[in-house]
Scaffold this motif. Structure first.
Motif, PDB file in Angstrom:
ATOM      1  N   LEU A 105       1.519   5.662  -9.319  1.00  0.00           N
ATOM      2  CA  LEU A 105       1.151   5.341  -7.996  1.00  0.00           C
ATOM      3  C   LEU A 105       2.188   4.532  -7.298  1.00  0.00           C
ATOM      4  CD1 LEU A 105      -1.278   6.215  -6.001  1.00  0.00           C
ATOM      5  CD2 LEU A 105      -2.258   3.922  -6.406  1.00  0.00           C
ATOM      6  N   GLU A 106       3.375   3.989  -7.896  1.00  0.00           N
ATOM      7  CA  GLU A 106       4.331   3.402  -7.453  1.00  0.00           C
ATOM      8  C   GLU A 106       5.150   4.447  -6.286  1.00  0.00           C
ATOM      9  OE1 GLU A 106       8.664   1.622  -8.800  1.00  0.00           O
ATOM     10  OE2 GLU A 106       7.098   2.418 -10.387  1.00  0.00           O
ATOM     11  N   LEU A 107       4.904   5.710  -6.810  1.00  0.00           N
ATOM     12  CA  LEU A 107       5.771   6.435  -5.653  1.00  0.00           C
ATOM     13  C   LEU A 107       5.446   6.715  -4.287  1.00  0.00           C
ATOM     14  CD1 LEU A 107       7.045   9.370  -8.128  1.00  0.00           C
ATOM     15  CD2 LEU A 107       8.445   7.260  -7.324  1.00  0.00           C
ATOM     16  N   ALA A 108       3.961   6.215  -4.323  1.00  0.00           N
ATOM     17  CA  ALA A 108       3.180   6.373  -2.947  1.00  0.00           C
ATOM     18  C   ALA A 108       3.905   5.442  -1.913  1.00  0.00           C
ATOM     19  CB  ALA A 108       1.884   5.832  -3.209  1.00  0.00           C
ATOM     20  N   ASP A 109       4.092   4.302  -2.337  1.00  0.00           N
ATOM     21  CA  ASP A 109       4.963   3.133  -1.489  1.00  0.00           C
ATOM     22  C   ASP A 109       5.907   2.119  -2.479  1.00  0.00           C
ATOM     23  OD1 ASP A 109       5.691   1.220   0.266  1.00  0.00           O
ATOM     24  OD2 ASP A 109       3.887   1.237   1.383  1.00  0.00           O
ATOM     25  N   PRO A 110       6.969   2.679  -2.683  1.00  0.00           N
ATOM     26  CA  PRO A 110       7.814   1.906  -3.564  1.00  0.00           C
ATOM     27  C   PRO A 110       8.311   0.728  -3.100  1.00  0.00           C
ATOM     28  CG  PRO A 110       9.017   4.017  -2.740  1.00  0.00           C
ATOM     29  CD  PRO A 110       7.733   4.172  -2.019  1.00  0.00           C
ATOM     30  N   LEU A 111       8.412   0.621  -1.809  1.00  0.00           N
ATOM     31  CA  LEU A 111       8.636  -0.859  -1.539  1.00  0.00           C
ATOM     32  C   LEU A 111       7.532  -1.932  -1.614  1.00  0.00           C
ATOM     33  CD1 LEU A 111      10.449   0.032   1.878  1.00  0.00           C
ATOM     34  CD2 LEU A 111      11.490  -0.413  -0.372  1.00  0.00           C
TER      35      LEU A 111
ATOM     36  N   THR B 223      12.357   6.895  -9.050  1.00  0.00           N
ATOM     37  CA  THR B 223      11.865   5.754  -8.487  1.00  0.00           C
ATOM     38  C   THR B 223      12.933   5.178  -7.636  1.00  0.00           C
ATOM     39  OG1 THR B 223      10.252   5.943 -10.032  1.00  0.00           O
ATOM     40  CG2 THR B 223      10.414   3.855  -9.034  1.00  0.00           C
ATOM     41  N   ASP B 224      14.212   4.753  -8.434  1.00  0.00           N
ATOM     42  CA  ASP B 224      15.050   4.103  -7.910  1.00  0.00           C
ATOM     43  C   ASP B 224      15.577   4.613  -6.385  1.00  0.00           C
ATOM     44  OD1 ASP B 224      15.044   1.980  -9.582  1.00  0.00           O
ATOM     45  OD2 ASP B 224      16.857   2.744 -10.874  1.00  0.00           O
ATOM     46  N   ILE B 225      15.768   6.282  -6.698  1.00  0.00           N
ATOM     47  CA  ILE B 225      16.369   6.719  -5.277  1.00  0.00           C
ATOM     48  C   ILE B 225      15.189   6.546  -4.297  1.00  0.00           C
ATOM     49  CG2 ILE B 225      16.725   8.900  -4.240  1.00  0.00           C
ATOM     50  CD1 ILE B 225      18.101   9.670  -7.088  1.00  0.00           C
ATOM     51  N   MET B 226      14.037   6.723  -4.377  1.00  0.00           N
ATOM     52  CA  MET B 226      13.058   6.717  -3.482  1.00  0.00           C
ATOM     53  C   MET B 226      12.807   5.223  -3.004  1.00  0.00           C
ATOM     54  SD  MET B 226       9.930   9.036  -4.654  1.00  0.00           S
ATOM     55  CE  MET B 226       9.131   8.955  -3.122  1.00  0.00           C
ATOM     56  N   ARG B 227      13.079   4.162  -3.986  1.00  0.00           N
ATOM     57  CA  ARG B 227      12.837   2.859  -3.233  1.00  0.00           C
ATOM     58  C   ARG B 227      14.036   2.588  -2.331  1.00  0.00           C
ATOM     59  NH1 ARG B 227      13.144   0.679  -8.078  1.00  0.00           N
ATOM     60  NH2 ARG B 227      10.830   0.765  -8.321  1.00  0.00           N
TER      61      ARG B 227
ATOM     62  N   GLU C 221      -1.508  -7.967  -7.683  1.00  0.00           N
ATOM     63  CA  GLU C 221      -2.288  -6.690  -8.123  1.00  0.00           C
ATOM     64  C   GLU C 221      -3.373  -6.519  -7.205  1.00  0.00           C
ATOM     65  OE1 GLU C 221      -2.986  -7.539 -12.234  1.00  0.00           O
ATOM     66  OE2 GLU C 221      -1.012  -6.995 -12.886  1.00  0.00           O
ATOM     67  N   ARG C 222      -4.091  -7.687  -6.705  1.00  0.00           N
ATOM     68  CA  ARG C 222      -5.198  -7.648  -5.946  1.00  0.00           C
ATOM     69  C   ARG C 222      -4.774  -6.839  -4.567  1.00  0.00           C
ATOM     70  NH1 ARG C 222      -7.554  -9.323  -1.611  1.00  0.00           N
ATOM     71  NH2 ARG C 222      -5.924 -10.777  -1.140  1.00  0.00           N
ATOM     72  N   LEU C 223      -3.885  -7.345  -3.862  1.00  0.00           N
ATOM     73  CA  LEU C 223      -3.273  -6.727  -2.539  1.00  0.00           C
ATOM     74  C   LEU C 223      -2.777  -5.207  -2.984  1.00  0.00           C
ATOM     75  CD1 LEU C 223      -1.038  -9.546  -1.202  1.00  0.00           C
ATOM     76  CD2 LEU C 223      -3.183  -8.749  -0.302  1.00  0.00           C
ATOM     77  N   TRP C 224      -2.115  -4.756  -3.923  1.00  0.00           N
ATOM     78  CA  TRP C 224      -1.555  -3.499  -4.176  1.00  0.00           C
ATOM     79  C   TRP C 224      -2.957  -2.664  -4.479  1.00  0.00           C
ATOM     80  CZ3 TRP C 224       2.059  -0.076  -4.079  1.00  0.00           C
ATOM     81  CH2 TRP C 224       2.106   1.053  -5.046  1.00  0.00           C
TER      82      TRP C 224
END
Length: 195
Positions: free
Chosen positions: A41-47, A77-81, A124-127
């Motif tokens: 799910l990291e790619l959903a919002d990498p920032l 992931t690095d490019i998207m971030r 993790e809770r906020l994520w």
């Protein structure tokens, strides 16, 4: 919320009821599938992932995540971030949970101090909160929502109970008298103390 044609027989109440059912099903899906919040799910919002999850990972955890993604996954992931950072600086969103600004020397300033979670658990809770909200609103383009929205297995019993009571007509019962006649026979004590 779905749009029903005027001649379909659906009323705004039906539309509202359908929307509540869909949200309940989505919530139930998330509760029964915690794997939804995986590292994919990291790619959903990498920032946001970088700020809430990645910052607290140990070098060993990052290395394990990198091995799981493979070289192309790490590169993607690095490019998207990087692209997300540049976009966040170029087009700041005043409603975004986190903002980025350009510093005096052109560097990217990642955050205000109050936006930093104090520990890994809070991050993790906020994520999970943000990604869960995104899922509930139907904003995950990679998820087939029909598999949940149209699946009665994700209904819980409280929906059925609520529907039962919505469909039930109220009745007055006094002694052996029912219905309208009962209301005309009501008199005397109200159960409220008068002063």
């Amino acid at each position: 919320m779905p749009h029903f044609p005027k001649d379909s027989g659906f009323t705004p109440k039906d539309t509202q009821s359908h929307a509540v059912t869909v949200k309940n099903r989505r919530k139930r899906y998330l509760d029964s599938h915690p794997e939804y919040y995986s590292a994919d799910l990291e790619l959903a919002d990498p920032l946001m992932y970088d700020r809430l999850i990645r910052r607290f990972q140990t070098p060993e955890e990052r290395e394990a995540a990198g091995r799981a993604k493979g070289f192309s996954g790490i590169l993607q992931t690095d490019i998207m971030r990087s692209e997300a950072r540049m976009d966040a600086i170029s087009h700041p969103d005043p409603h975004a949970m986190m903002n980025y600004t350009r510093g005096p020397d052109g560097e990217v300033l990642a955050e205000d101090r109050d936006e930093i979670p104090p520990n890994k658990e809070e991050g993790e809770r906020l994520w999970q909160w943000e990604m869960g909200l995104r899922f509930m609103q139907g904003n995950d383009p990679d998820f087939d929502y029909k598999t949940v929205d149209e699946n009665e297995e994700y209904d819980d019993d409280s929906d059925k109970v609520d529907q039962y009571f919505e469909d039930e007509e109220p009745e007055w019962v006094v002694g052996d008298t029912r219905g309208e006649d009962a209301r005309t026979n009501l008199h005397g004590e109200t159960g409220v103390q008068d002063f």
